[in-house]
Every structure is written in C-alpha cells, then in structure tokens.
Design a protein around this motif. Structure first.
Motif, PDB file in Angstrom:
ATOM      1  N   UNK A  46      29.013  40.255  34.736  1.00 42.42           N
ATOM      2  CA  UNK A  46      30.218  40.251  35.547  1.00 42.42           C
ATOM      3  C   UNK A  46      31.371  39.577  34.809  1.00 42.42           C
ATOM      4  N   UNK A  47      31.033  38.480  34.146  1.00 46.77           N
ATOM      5  CA  UNK A  47      32.020  37.711  33.400  1.00 46.77           C
ATOM      6  C   UNK A  47      32.723  38.608  32.374  1.00 46.77           C
ATOM      7  N   UNK A  48      31.887  39.242  31.564  1.00 46.62           N
ATOM      8  CA  UNK A  48      32.438  40.059  30.480  1.00 46.62           C
ATOM      9  C   UNK A  48      33.211  41.267  31.028  1.00 46.62           C
ATOM     10  N   UNK A  49      32.575  41.910  32.014  1.00 41.74           N
ATOM     11  CA  UNK A  49      33.147  43.134  32.575  1.00 41.74           C
ATOM     12  C   UNK A  49      34.540  42.894  33.145  1.00 41.74           C
ATOM     13  N   UNK A  50      34.699  41.783  33.831  1.00 41.45           N
ATOM     14  CA  UNK A  50      35.927  41.558  34.576  1.00 41.45           C
ATOM     15  C   UNK A  50      36.941  40.738  33.797  1.00 41.45           C
ATOM     16  N   UNK A  51      36.596  40.390  32.542  1.00 39.48           N
ATOM     17  CA  UNK A  51      37.525  39.572  31.770  1.00 39.48           C
ATOM     18  C   UNK A  51      38.794  40.346  31.445  1.00 39.48           C
ATOM     19  N   UNK A  52      38.669  41.676  31.399  1.00 41.19           N
ATOM     20  CA  UNK A  52      39.828  42.487  31.056  1.00 41.19           C
ATOM     21  C   UNK A  52      40.871  42.567  32.155  1.00 41.19           C
ATOM     22  N   UNK A  53      40.530  42.058  33.323  1.00 38.65           N
ATOM     23  CA  UNK A  53      41.434  42.195  34.459  1.00 38.65           C
ATOM     24  C   UNK A  53      42.170  40.868  34.663  1.00 38.65           C
ATOM     25  N   UNK A  54      43.466  40.839  34.330  1.00 35.65           N
ATOM     26  CA  UNK A  54      44.198  39.580  34.475  1.00 35.65           C
ATOM     27  C   UNK A  54      44.462  39.246  35.945  1.00 35.65           C
ATOM     28  N   UNK A  55      44.367  37.977  36.261  1.00 34.58           N
ATOM     29  CA  UNK A  55      44.688  37.541  37.611  1.00 34.58           C
ATOM     30  C   UNK A  55      46.017  36.804  37.613  1.00 34.58           C
ATOM     31  N   UNK A  56      46.053  35.727  36.850  1.00 33.91           N
ATOM     32  CA  UNK A  56      47.310  35.015  36.694  1.00 33.91           C
ATOM     33  C   UNK A  56      47.639  35.019  35.206  1.00 33.91           C
ATOM     34  N   UNK A 133      30.003  39.700  22.852  1.00 35.60           N
ATOM     35  CA  UNK A 133      31.291  39.481  23.513  1.00 35.60           C
ATOM     36  C   UNK A 133      31.182  38.345  24.517  1.00 35.60           C
ATOM     37  N   UNK A 134      30.055  38.333  25.254  1.00 39.75           N
ATOM     38  CA  UNK A 134      29.852  37.275  26.247  1.00 39.75           C
ATOM     39  C   UNK A 134      29.758  35.929  25.544  1.00 39.75           C
TER      40      UNK A 134
END
Lengths: 624, 244
Positions: A46-56, A133-134
């Motif tokens: 989940x960490x790696x997968x969602x790292x591409x999605x910026x939040x702030x 990557x992780x």
C-alpha cells in the motif's frame, strides 16, 4: 457519622490511584499493534502503491499517510484510558504523551526491523511487494542508520503527538481532529470536488486549491485545516442537540419534520444530478445499483432472517433476461452461420412506449420463477444449511450462463453485448436534453427503480407479512404454531428478494450495455451482504447508508468508488470494516430499533443461567 | 362438566410415527367444552407429540383428530389454528424482541383482518390488567409471571375453542407455577376450554376436571381428577407419595 464519611473514603481511595504512572500493559499492546499494522501496510504494497499520489504538496503523499497515521492513532489509544463507570476519570498529565511516545517508538522500531530485514534478505519470492522501491521509500534513499533515526524517531514523535491529543480537553481535541480530518478528506476527494465544482462552473476554486499535479498546495492545506477546525468548533454538540430535540418532539410535528426531510431529499435527488458532474453521477448510479440489490437482500436476510449467499443469481437472471430480449445480437437472433440479421432486439427498453414495460414484466416474471425454483427446495432448511445451499445455487446459475449447453441462448463466456441504453433520449429537463449514454440519464433510470424498491420495502415492513417475517425470524417453531405458514412466508421473501434483485440486474444490463458470466461471481453476493450488514440489517435507511459508504466511497466489486486510489485494497478494507463492525457495532451504522435491541438483549442474556436466576428473583419479589 | 354431547376436540384411535418409531399408540382423548383436561406423563411418553399432532405439525399415520365435528388431521397448521386451536408453548417462548402489543397481534395473525379485535384486546386486559400496563414494552423485559400472561393472551387472541398448554410448570419456581395454574383457572372460568399437558401431576390435577395418563405413547389411565388423585397406582407412580 460513618455514613456521612463513606463517600469521602471512596473519593480518597480513588485519589490514591497513581496519576503519573504509564499504563505499560496498554502502551506495549498499542505499540505492538501499531508496529504490526505499519509492517502489514508496508508489506502489502500500500505504501509503495500510493506514494505516487500527492496529498499535501510537497511534503506528504498518500503512501506516507497510509503508514504513518498508525503510530499517531496508536499513541492516542495508548494514552487514552478507559473511563469506568463509578470511578473517577483518570488524571491527565505528562504520562500521556510519554505513553504515546513509547507506543510510537515501538511501532517505528517494528517498521525499521522490516527495513533491516529487507536490506539483508531477498524475500520477494514469498512476499511479492517487498520491492527495492519500498526499501528506498523506507530508508528515504539513505542507509539503514538514517532509516533507524527517521522511522523510529518519526513514529515516536507522531505517537507523542497522538498521546498529547489525549491530554487536550474535549473541545480542543474536536478542533484538532476536525482540522486534520477535513484536510485529508479534501485532499483525497480531489477528483470528486473537481468534478462537482466543474459541474457548477466554479473550476477556478479547485484550480486554486489543488496543485497542478494533484494534491493540496501547502498553503491551501493550511487554509482548509483552519476552516475544518473552525467548523468543528462551531458544530460542537450540534448533532447531539438535534437528536435530543428529535426525541423530545411530539408525534405530529415529528411526522411533519420527517415529511419535510423526505421532500428535501427527493428534490435533491431530482435536481442535484443536473448540476453535478459526470463522475459523481456515475458513482451515484453505482450506489443505486447496489442499493437495489441491498434492499432486496434486506427483505430476505433482514426481514425474514434467511441467510442467502447466492443472491447474485437473481441479479444475473434479471440482467440476462433484459439482454436476451433487447440486444440485436442476442444469440437467439443470429442467423444460422452466426451472422447478424436484425437491426434491433426483440424489444427495446423504451418506457415511453409499451416495449420497456414488457421487458420489465418479463424480467419480474422470470425472476419470480427463479425465486420459486431456488426457494422451494431450500425452504425447509435453517441457518447455516440454508446459507451453504443458496451459495451453491448461486454458483450453479452462474455456471449455467457460462455453459456451452446454454450458449445458443446466453452466449457462454462471450455473454450478450450491444444492449441498448434506456430510451430516455427524449427526456427534456428544463432546457437540458439528456442523451441515453449521459451518466445523468442512467442516474435517473436507477433512481426511479430505487424509489420503487424503497417504497415496496417500506410497505412490506409495515404489512401483515412483515409481521409474520419478524415472528419467524425470532422463533420459527412458535411462529408456525401461531398459524403462520412459514413455508409460504419464506417463499414469498425469496420471490420478493429475487424480483428486487432482478430490477438491479436489468438496470445493470442497460447501464453497462453488456452482460458476461464474470459479472455475477460470488463476490457480488458477499458485497451486497456486507452492504446490508454494515448499514444495518432490517432497516431501509441503514441499507441506503451502507450502499453510500461502501459502494460510493470504496466502490463495488468492479465499480470504482470515490477512493479510487484504494481500488486494489478494496476487499481488504471491506474485510477489516466488517470485522470492526461485527465487534464494535453489530447492529450496523443505522440500526433498526428492534435489531439493536435483539443484539444487546443477547449480550445481556449470554449467561442464560444467570439471566434466568435474575428473572426468577424478580418474579418472587413481585408475587410476594 | 358435561360428558354428553359432542366433544370440542377428540382423538379417535390416533397413531403417529417418527420414521420407524411408533410414538402414539391408539390414543383416544375427548375434551368437552368448558373443561380443563390434563394429559399427564413422564419424559418421552409422547406428550409433546400429542400437541404437535393436534396442531398438524405431525400427521397421524392412522386415526383422526376431530375438532368440533370436523376431521382436521392432515390439514396444515394454519388451517387448524384458524379452525380454533391455539397453544401456549413450553417456557412461554414469547417473541422477546417485539413489544407486548406486537406479540398479541401475532396471536391474531389468522383472524379475519376485518374482524374488530378491540373486544379481544379488552378481554385480555380485563383478565390481566398488568398486560395493559406493559403494552409498549419489549416482551423480553417482562418478569416471568407477566410473560406467562402475555403468552396466554397471545394464544387467546386467536379466539380458540381449545387452548393447549404445554408444560406450564416447566422450569419455574414454585411460586410461579402456582401463578400459572391460577391463570389457567381464570381463563377457564372466563369460558375457555383448556387442554394441559404436564409432568407435575399433583399441580395439574388440582385444577383439572379430568385427566389422562400417557405412558410410552399409550393412554394407561383415564378418569376424573378426583378419581386419579385417589388412584393408588397414581399415588405411587406420579404423585410421589410413599405408600403407607
């Protein structure tokens, strides 16, 4: 004298409880749980997968958020002490952030151990997601030593902040939580907000708030946080107050109030979709689709208490009936050599002419027959047996649609395609013409059927048969002895459930435009059941909330939800949510009154021996 | 009570089987209007089967059940209940999560929906004023005694010609047992015919007009209550008295 002193003595014993000591058991437990959670979330990718999605932008990605909310919450939980009735509330103080810090440090340490493990061993054959990557993400591109400092100290700090949150007074905590939650919700719902604002013609607002590459710009994040905190402060106690007012209301004004609420919801349903963008409409149509099935299953499981795990079969029957009747390339209509010979299907889905109604009638009829066919042999079974057998029937229906034997009618694995969309091209709303493929027209199409299903469910719950179902659910034998024909009542539940599901199937076929056996797997039955359970069994409002929360936010088995980023982890979240609900709130998000009483009654009576002892005590007192 | 005229409920040489097991063997029972009749017997003597047979939940392999001159054996439960039989089950078995009122409504489930049920409710409130006070309460929250009243009320809502009571003394404290039998007497005085199936012979015979003794599926004794109480065989076998 002694009597007067008694309360003081009690108070002084309470005061003697140590106030500075950390509750180590709890802290260690939270630390371990937190560590486990962080390692789990990282290891499933989940960490790696969602790292591409910026939040702030530029400091926080969704990936980091999914991992590092854990030590914060663990810290808070470690510091928060259960308040027991009859005991003085625990003293707050320095020990709370300390407990949080320790829990956070433990969590961080667990994550670092994972990092060290990944650094030393290559285990990707077993754990696919332990990728380089992780590793790079976990070490922040540095070496292990740096990772140790960053992970352990970072988690510790977050844990300490979580613990500090527990020290804050209720009102302060509200504001902080409000600010944090609002910021993340606004950040994560970017797509939806952009869609909505575009629909109203205010793209300028979202352009300003969101970064060009996605995520909140840090400046706007601060503004949103302040707004969220203010909102939380202002709205404090509002829901509590309105609930008190609602319960204090006389029946007559309460009826007026619910009527007003109903009118408002109805008007919103009619006019909002015109304003809202395509994505939101599409999401709402999906919600409606599962709501249709949820309402049907609610009749079977919630009202009549029959656990049907093969419910998708009726959905499939409705979809296939529609497909075969309306598709121009339905296998029965093809020429000898498989060539297309007709321009149109047998019927069109045109509800402004008779043909649409004919399709609907056929769908309902076939579904009712399917309900009888599946229902009759299983009706005398109870509980677990019924669940297993219906599960089998669900699979049989799917395999029949898939089979070569029936392929001349249902097209086997290829299914049936080119189902025309509903004939609402002619629909003119104000000066807005809606074409058949516009998500809005689909939404209205779904909404009409949902309205019918809600009305039917509501009438059923108040009816004679509704009462019979309730009695049967509680005690089948006694219900039978009271003269309720349980076989008939159960069969009726199956038939009505099947018909409501076939509504869903028809809407699905028209909406998607094609049907394949693959769309009707067991998972659909399970998800619909989860919608009903999480929402609140036996309660229409509950099913609506359940569908909105699960299908709208997380998405259906193949349908995307608001949180599209989590699509890959959807089933994991479903499972976690179901387990949490079963443990903490088995009556569902919006419990029906009797259902929550049932569950809590059972809780009280778990020790039947004790219960009967108390009962008899009462009786003796009463009769003496 | 009157021994003449047609019985309200009658067993005529009834035999029942559970698979190969022969449960009731040539059972003959007559219940006349206005009576309290009890069926006594130990465990596994066939008492519960007798009740299930009346209600049509078990079909006799031979013989007839006659209700008010009409043969009802083989008919579905719902028909038999609407023809005038209702039951107070063992251990009351109320629908605990429904309100008292809803329980009573279920009792009237098979009544003609156009019937005016108000009179029936009033009759039950008259018999059991405490039921009226508890109408909106969940049945499960009532005391045992009140639950018994609701269970009887629920059965009376069907306006039965014969009320069946399954083990009214089962698993209850002595005070409650007495209370239950008082309830039976009350409703009988109000005109309901009652058929009590009971292990507690002494208690049952204290209110019954007549009694039958069932032993491994066969009726071995049939007499008036006084007759049974005086019967030496009964005294040792069922009334727990030591021969002096």
């Amino acid at each position: 004298m002694a009597i007067v002193n008694a309360p003081e003595t009690a108070a002084s014993t309470q005061a003697a409880r140590p106030i500075t000591a950390v509750d180590w058991r709890r802290t260690v437990r939270m630390g371990l749980l937190g560590g486990l959670g962080m390692v789990f979330i990282a290891a499933i990718g989940m960490f790696e997968e969602l790292d591409g999605r910026p939040m702030i932008v530029p400091i926080l990605s969704l990936g980091y958020l999914t991992v590092f909310w854990v030590p914060f919450v663990a810290g808070y939980l470690a510091a928060k002490e259960e308040t027991l009735e009859g005991l003085a509330p625990p003293q707050k103080g320095l020990r709370d952030p300390l407990a949080g810090l320790v829990a956070g440090l433990m969590g961080g340490l667990a994550l670092w151990l994972l990092t060290a493990f990944m650094n030393a061993f290559e285990w990707r054959d077993v754990f696919l997601k332990l990728s380089p990557t992780l590793l790079e993400l976990l070490t922040f591109g540095n070496d292990l030593g740096f990772a140790f400092l960053a992970l352990v100290l970072g988690s510790g700090l977050l844990g300490m902040l979580g613990g500090a949150l527990a020290v804050l007074p209720e009102s302060g905590r509200r504001i902080v939580v409000g600010a944090i939650v609002t910021t993340f919700v606004v950040a994560i719902l970017e797509v939806i907000f952009v869609d909505i604002f575009e629909g109203i013609g205010l793209e300028a607002v979202t352009d300003l708030v969101y970064d060009i590459n996605g995520g909140l710009a840090w400046g706007s994040a601060i503004v949103v946080a302040i707004l969220g905190g203010t909102l939380a402060a202002v709205s404090a106690g509002a829901s509590e107050r309105s609930r008190t007012r609602w319960t204090a209301m006389e029946p007559a004004p309460r009826r007026t109030a619910s009527l007003a609420a109903f009118v408002i919801v109805a008007l919103l349903t009619i006019f909002l979709p015109i304003i809202l963008g395509g994505i939101v409409n599409e999401l709402l149509a999906n919600v409606g689709l599962f709501l249709l099935m949820g309402l049907g299953l609610n009749v079977v499981v919630g009202y009549a208490g029959l656990l049907d795990l093969g419910y998708v079969a009726f959905f499939a029957v409705g979809a296939y009936t529609t497909a075969v009747l309306t598709s121009p390339i339905s296998p029965t209509l093809l020429g000898e050599d498989g060539s297309v010979v007709r321009e149109e299907g047998l019927l069109t889905i045109d509800f402004f002419g008779w043909e649409g109604w004919a399709v609907l009638g056929a769908v309902l009829l076939v579904a009712a027959i399917a309900g009888i066919v599946v229902g009759t042999p299983v009706i005398r079974m109870r509980g677990d047996y019924l669940a297993i057998v219906t599960l089998g029937f669900g699979e049989i229906v799917r395999i029949l649609f898939l089979s070569d034997w029936l392929a001349p009618v249902f097209g086997g694995a290829q299914g049936v395609r080119q189902i025309p969309s509903a004939g609402v091209e002619a629909l003119d709303l104000v000066d807005l013409t809606i074409t058949g493929v516009d998500p809005r027209s689909i939404f209205y199409f779904v909404a009409v059927f949902v309205a019918i299903a809600i009305y039917v469910s509501w009438r059923l719950s108040k009816s004679r048969i509704g009462r019979a179902w309730a009695a049967m659910r509680e005690d089948e034998t006694v219900a039978e002895a009271m003269g309720i024909d349980t076989v008939r009542a159960k069969l009726l539940a199956f038939i009505i459930g099947a018909m409501l599901a076939s509504f869903g199937g028809m809407v699905f076929a028209v909406k998607v435009g094609s049907v394949f056996p693959k769309s009707f797997e067991l998972l659909v039955s399970i998800i619909v059941l989860v919608v009903v359970i999480v929402g609140g069994m036996g309660n229409i409002a509950g099913v609506i909330v359940g569908a909105l929360v699960l299908i709208g936010v997380l998405g259906g088995p193949t349908q995307p939800g608001v949180l599209q980023e989590f699509a890959e982890f959807k089933l994991l979240i479903y499972g976690a949510l179901l387990v949490y609900m079963m443990l903490q709130r088995p009556e569902g998000l919006v419990p029906s009154l009797s259902r929550s009483r049932e569950l809590h009654h059972e809780e009280m009576q778990q020790d039947a021996w004790l219960a009967s002892a108390i009962e008899e005590d009462d009786d003796e007192e009463a009769s003496i | 009570m009157s021994e003449n005229g047609q019985p309200v409920l009658e067993f005529r040489g009834v035999n029942t089987h559970y698979g190969p097991v022969h449960v009731l063997k040539d059972v003959d029972i007559e219940i006349h209007a206005g009576e309290i009749v009890c069926l006594l017997g130990g465990n596994a003597s066939g008492k519960t089967t007798t009740l299930k047979t009346i209600l049509g939940m078990v079909t006799p392999t031979s013989g007839d059940i006659v209700l008010d001159g009409e043969i009802v054996s083989g008919a579905p439960t719902s028909r038999i209940v609407s023809a005038g039989v209702s039951m107070v089950p063992e251990n009351r078995r109320l629908f605990k999560r429904m309100t008292v009122k809803e329980n009573l409504e279920i009792g009237a489930y098979l009544r003609d929906p156009n019937d005016d049920l108000d009179a029936d409710y009033e009759r039950i409130y008259e018999l059991f004023p405490r039921v009226k006070e508890r109408l909106d309460q969940k049945a499960g929250t009532l005391s045992g005694g009140e639950q018994q009243m609701v269970a009887v009320g629920r059965a009376l809502m069907a306006r039965p010609k014969v009320l069946l009571m399954d083990e009214p003394s089962m698993g209850l404290a002595p005070v409650l047992v007495q209370q239950n039998f008082d309830i039976i007497e009350t409703i009988n005085e109000a005109g309901t015919t009652v058929f009590v199936v009971e292990q507690n012979a002494k208690m049952a015979l204290s209110i019954a007009d007549r009694g039958y003794v069932l032993m491994t599926g066969r009726i071995v004794l049939a007499d008036t209550a006084e007759g049974l109480l005086a019967n030496p065989e009964m005294r040792t076998a069922y009334l727990g008295e030591v021969e002096d």
